[in-house]
Design an enzyme around this catalytic site. Structure first.
Site, PDB file in Angstrom:
ATOM      1  N   GLY A  55       0.882  -1.388  -0.450  1.00 56.90           N
ATOM      2  CA  GLY A  55      -0.102   0.001  -0.060  1.00 56.90           C
ATOM      3  C   GLY A  55       1.224   1.274  -0.261  1.00 56.90           C
ATOM      4  N   ASN A  56       0.244   2.519   0.054  1.00 57.38           N
ATOM      5  CA  ASN A  56       0.942   3.690   0.647  1.00 57.38           C
ATOM      6  C   ASN A  56       0.726   4.486   1.422  1.00 57.38           C
ATOM      7  OD1 ASN A  56      -0.853   5.427  -0.420  1.00 57.38           O
ATOM      8  ND2 ASN A  56      -0.399   3.612  -2.492  1.00 57.38           N
ATOM      9  N   ARG A  57       0.828   5.551   1.728  1.00 56.58           N
ATOM     10  CA  ARG A  57       0.799   6.714   3.329  1.00 56.58           C
ATOM     11  C   ARG A  57      -0.920   7.414   2.655  1.00 56.58           C
ATOM     12  NH1 ARG A  57       5.470   9.367   5.207  1.00 56.58           N
ATOM     13  NH2 ARG A  57       4.169   9.554   6.679  1.00 56.58           N
ATOM     14  N   SER A  58      -1.197   6.847   1.795  1.00 59.11           N
ATOM     15  CA  SER A  58      -2.035   7.911   1.721  1.00 59.11           C
ATOM     16  C   SER A  58      -3.332   8.770   2.186  1.00 59.11           C
ATOM     17  CB  SER A  58      -2.892   8.563  -0.115  1.00 59.11           C
ATOM     18  OG  SER A  58      -3.646   8.977  -0.113  1.00 59.11           O
ATOM     19  N   ALA A  94      -3.820   7.923  -4.778  1.00 52.38           N
ATOM     20  CA  ALA A  94      -1.973   7.687  -4.681  1.00 52.38           C
ATOM     21  C   ALA A  94      -2.834   5.793  -5.370  1.00 52.38           C
ATOM     22  CB  ALA A  94      -1.668   7.554  -3.373  1.00 52.38           C
TER      23      ALA A  94
END
Ligand code: CTP
Ligand code: CA
Length: 239
Positions: free
Chosen positions: A33-36, A106
């Site tokens: 995943g990502n930090r958005s 994102a």
């Protein structure tokens, strides 16, 4: 906070917004995943609705506490998605009915080539760390630009690490031209900047790479500035 342009200047305008961060499965219990957090995209949805727009919000893994801001708004329909592939399907299905598309999500650039149907277990690996093979996901925004209807306004976001504002805008301009969007909202991110934070600075680039606005403040304030730029772009597209 003074949302000075609240009111009906976008009455009936249909806006598709994606927000949050997509996730790509590795096995049934793990993902990349990502930090958005989705805060900026949710603020764009709220700002558009406050000015009379009808909003479809494609929400990629956004916490309920963040979605609470729009959950009871009758002008905003929330469609949950998880992976980039799901977001792509939902975005391409909804875009023909949209006057404006804002891709604030994102999107994972890559997905795992061979998703394991079983949980990956250390016991089965004899001390060997697994290697993940990744394949590139399609660029949803580029696909939306390819399919755009006449007069439709397409807006991208770019979160970039950069040494200074010149480098940030340079990277933004190159991305704007690669994507072929009408507006690109560029913001600087770092270990402790941009993600999850309540405040943000957005540099909004027009289709020629010009800075049409620079907005700082709460994510709602920067969303209002982006909606102003979108309202101008709608007028330009109609001329
Ligand atoms: N985007 C998209 N589909 C992808 C990747 C990105 O629609 N597969 C959209 C994002 O939602 C955003 C814009 O494209 O509006 C820019 O995303 P970004 O990740 O900054 O651009 P990339 O082309 O993926 O470049 P980078 O290598 O810098 O990540
Ligand atoms: Ca990317």
């Amino acid at each position: 906070v003074d949302h000075r342009a609240d009111g009906g200047d976008l009455d009936g305008t249909r806006i598709l917004v994606s927000a949050g961060g997509t996730r790509e499965l590795i096995d049934p219990v793990r993902f990349i995943g990502n930090r958005s957090s989705g805060k900026q995209g949710v603020a764009v949805a709220a700002a558009a609705a406050a000015r009379g727009a009808k909003v479809v919000l494609l929400a990629a893994n956004i916490d309920d506490s963040v979605l609470a801001e729009v959950a009871t708004n009758p002008a905003i329909r929330v469609v949950p998605v998880t992976s980039a592939a799901e977001l792509e399907t939902a975005a391409l299905a909804a875009s023909p009915g949209a006057d404006v598309v804002v891709m604030a999500a994102a999107v994972s650039d890559y997905r795992v080539a061979n998703v394991s149907t079983e949980k990956i277990r250390k016991e089965d690996r004899g001390g060997d760390a697994p290697t993940l093979t990744l394949v590139e996901n399609p660029d949803i925004l580029v696909a939306l630009v390819r399919e755009r209807r006449p007069g439709q306004v397409l807006v991208g976001f770019a979160a970039e690490t950069a040494e200074d504002t010149d480098e940030l805008l340079d990277r933004g301009r190159r991305k704007l031209h690669r994507k072929g969007v009408d507006l690109l909202a560029v913001n600087a991110v770092g270990w402790s900047q941009g993600f999850e934070a309540s405040d943000n600075t957005l540099h909004i680039l027009g289709s020629a790479g010009d800075v049409v606005a620079t907005a700082s403040g709460s994510k709602r304030d920067t969303a209002d500035a982006l909606i102003d730029a979108i309202a101008d772009a709608i007028d330009d597209a109609r001329e």
